[in-house]
Motif scaffolding. Structure first.
Motif, PDB file in Angstrom:
ATOM      1  N   THR A   8       0.436  -1.317  -0.207  1.00 28.98           N
ATOM      2  CA  THR A   8      -0.040   0.033   0.022  1.00 28.98           C
ATOM      3  C   THR A   8       0.927   0.872   0.033  1.00 28.98           C
ATOM      4  O   THR A   8       0.436   2.498  -0.608  1.00 28.98           O
ATOM      5  CB  THR A   8      -1.372  -0.331   1.151  1.00 28.98           C
ATOM      6  OG1 THR A   8      -0.150  -0.196   2.718  1.00 28.98           O
ATOM      7  CG2 THR A   8      -2.028  -1.046   1.003  1.00 28.98           C
ATOM      8  N   ASP A  11       1.745   1.485  -3.084  1.00 27.52           N
ATOM      9  CA  ASP A  11       0.682   2.434  -4.141  1.00 27.52           C
ATOM     10  C   ASP A  11       1.098   3.921  -3.959  1.00 27.52           C
ATOM     11  O   ASP A  11       0.557   4.299  -5.131  1.00 27.52           O
ATOM     12  CB  ASP A  11      -0.554   1.418  -4.193  1.00 27.52           C
ATOM     13  CG  ASP A  11      -1.290   2.067  -4.706  1.00 27.52           C
ATOM     14  OD1 ASP A  11      -1.055   2.250  -5.652  1.00 27.52           O
ATOM     15  OD2 ASP A  11      -2.634   1.438  -4.197  1.00 27.52           O
ATOM     16  N   TYR A  12       0.878   4.220  -3.216  1.00 29.66           N
ATOM     17  CA  TYR A  12       0.763   5.563  -2.600  1.00 29.66           C
ATOM     18  C   TYR A  12       1.929   6.330  -3.009  1.00 29.66           C
ATOM     19  O   TYR A  12       1.459   7.385  -3.877  1.00 29.66           O
ATOM     20  CB  TYR A  12       0.830   6.065  -0.987  1.00 29.66           C
ATOM     21  CG  TYR A  12       0.841   6.895  -0.630  1.00 29.66           C
ATOM     22  CD1 TYR A  12      -0.308   7.857  -1.112  1.00 29.66           C
ATOM     23  CD2 TYR A  12       1.772   8.030  -0.307  1.00 29.66           C
ATOM     24  CE1 TYR A  12       0.169   9.377   0.451  1.00 29.66           C
ATOM     25  CE2 TYR A  12       2.200   9.491   0.612  1.00 29.66           C
ATOM     26  CZ  TYR A  12       1.152   9.755   0.133  1.00 29.66           C
ATOM     27  OH  TYR A  12       0.884  11.909  -0.138  1.00 29.66           O
ATOM     28  N   GLN A  16       0.415   9.078  -6.126  1.00 29.29           N
ATOM     29  CA  GLN A  16       0.255  10.017  -5.072  1.00 29.29           C
ATOM     30  C   GLN A  16      -1.463  11.201  -5.087  1.00 29.29           C
ATOM     31  O   GLN A  16      -2.539  11.083  -3.902  1.00 29.29           O
ATOM     32  CB  GLN A  16       1.365  11.045  -4.449  1.00 29.29           C
ATOM     33  CG  GLN A  16       2.043  10.512  -3.697  1.00 29.29           C
ATOM     34  CD  GLN A  16       3.584  11.243  -2.834  1.00 29.29           C
ATOM     35  OE1 GLN A  16       2.986  12.734  -2.596  1.00 29.29           O
ATOM     36  NE2 GLN A  16       4.430  11.104  -3.020  1.00 29.29           N
ATOM     37  N   TYR A  19      -4.782   8.272  -4.811  1.00 29.83           N
ATOM     38  CA  TYR A  19      -4.890   7.326  -4.184  1.00 29.83           C
ATOM     39  C   TYR A  19      -5.948   7.500  -3.587  1.00 29.83           C
ATOM     40  O   TYR A  19      -6.543   7.874  -3.525  1.00 29.83           O
ATOM     41  CB  TYR A  19      -3.232   7.547  -3.309  1.00 29.83           C
ATOM     42  CG  TYR A  19      -3.304   6.493  -1.835  1.00 29.83           C
ATOM     43  CD1 TYR A  19      -2.383   5.013  -2.430  1.00 29.83           C
ATOM     44  CD2 TYR A  19      -3.564   7.057  -0.455  1.00 29.83           C
ATOM     45  CE1 TYR A  19      -2.558   3.979  -1.526  1.00 29.83           C
ATOM     46  CE2 TYR A  19      -2.962   5.482  -0.176  1.00 29.83           C
ATOM     47  CZ  TYR A  19      -2.667   4.487  -0.118  1.00 29.83           C
ATOM     48  OH  TYR A  19      -2.953   3.450   0.727  1.00 29.83           O
ATOM     49  N   ALA A  21      -6.863   4.179  -0.364  1.00 28.48           N
ATOM     50  CA  ALA A  21      -6.524   3.862   1.138  1.00 28.48           C
ATOM     51  C   ALA A  21      -7.169   2.549   0.378  1.00 28.48           C
ATOM     52  O   ALA A  21      -6.652   1.675   0.430  1.00 28.48           O
ATOM     53  CB  ALA A  21      -6.552   4.202   2.473  1.00 28.48           C
ATOM     54  N   SER A  24      -6.453   0.926  -2.732  1.00 29.97           N
ATOM     55  CA  SER A  24      -5.084  -0.360  -2.317  1.00 29.97           C
ATOM     56  C   SER A  24      -4.860  -1.091  -1.560  1.00 29.97           C
ATOM     57  O   SER A  24      -4.287  -2.095  -1.729  1.00 29.97           O
ATOM     58  CB  SER A  24      -4.067   0.867  -1.923  1.00 29.97           C
ATOM     59  OG  SER A  24      -2.973   0.806  -1.804  1.00 29.97           O
TER      60      SER A  24
END
Length: 117
Positions: A8, A11-12, A16, A19, A21, A24
Motif C-alpha cells: 500500500t 501504491d501511495y 499520490q 491514491y 487507501a 489499495s
C-alpha cells in the motif's frame, strides 16, 4: 501483514494524486492472500472492531440490553469468521495472530460481562 503495508505504501508513492487507501488495501490483500481469504479477513475485521466498540460502550455507559444483543452478534460473527478463515488459510502465523486478537477481545468482553452481571 508487513507485505500489506509495503504494497500500500508503494501504491501511495507510485501515484499520490489518485491514491485511494481502501482500494489499495483491497488490491494488496487480494495479491497476498487471494480473494476468498481477503473477504474472510474483512469479515473478521468487522466483527473484531464491532465487538471492541461495544466493549468501549459497556465500559463508558454500563451494560444495556441493546449493547448486549449487538455484542452477542459480533461475538458470533467473530468466532464464525475465524473458524472459516482457519479452515481455508494455510498461513499458520496469520492464523495464530488472528487467534490472539480474537482471544484478547473475547477475554475483555467476558471480563466486562462478569463485572456487570
Amino acid at each position: 501483514m508487513e507485505k500489506l503495508g509495503i504494497l500500500t505504501a508503494a501504491d501511495y508513492f507510485w501515484n499520490q494524486n489518485s491514491y485511494n487507501a481502501n482500494k489499495s488495501l483491497w488490491i494488496a490483500m487480494n495479491k497476498v492472500y487471494g480473494k476468498e481469504l481477503a473477504i474472510k479477513l474483512l469479515y473478521f475485521n468487522d466483527a473484531y472492531f464491532g465487538l471492541k466498540e461495544v466493549c468501549q460502550k459497556i465500559e463508558n455507559n454500563g451494560l444495556q440490553h441493546k449493547n448486549l444483543r449487538v455484542a452477542k452478534n459480533f461475538e458470533n460473527a467473530l468466532n464464525n469468521s475465524y473458524s472459516e478463515f482457519e479452515q481455508i488459510c494455510s498461513n499458520g502465523d496469520l492464523i495464530k495472530e488472528l487467534g490472539m486478537y480474537k482471544n484478547e477481545i473475547l477475554k475483555k468482553y467476558n471480563a466486562l460481562l462478569s463485572t456487570v452481571e
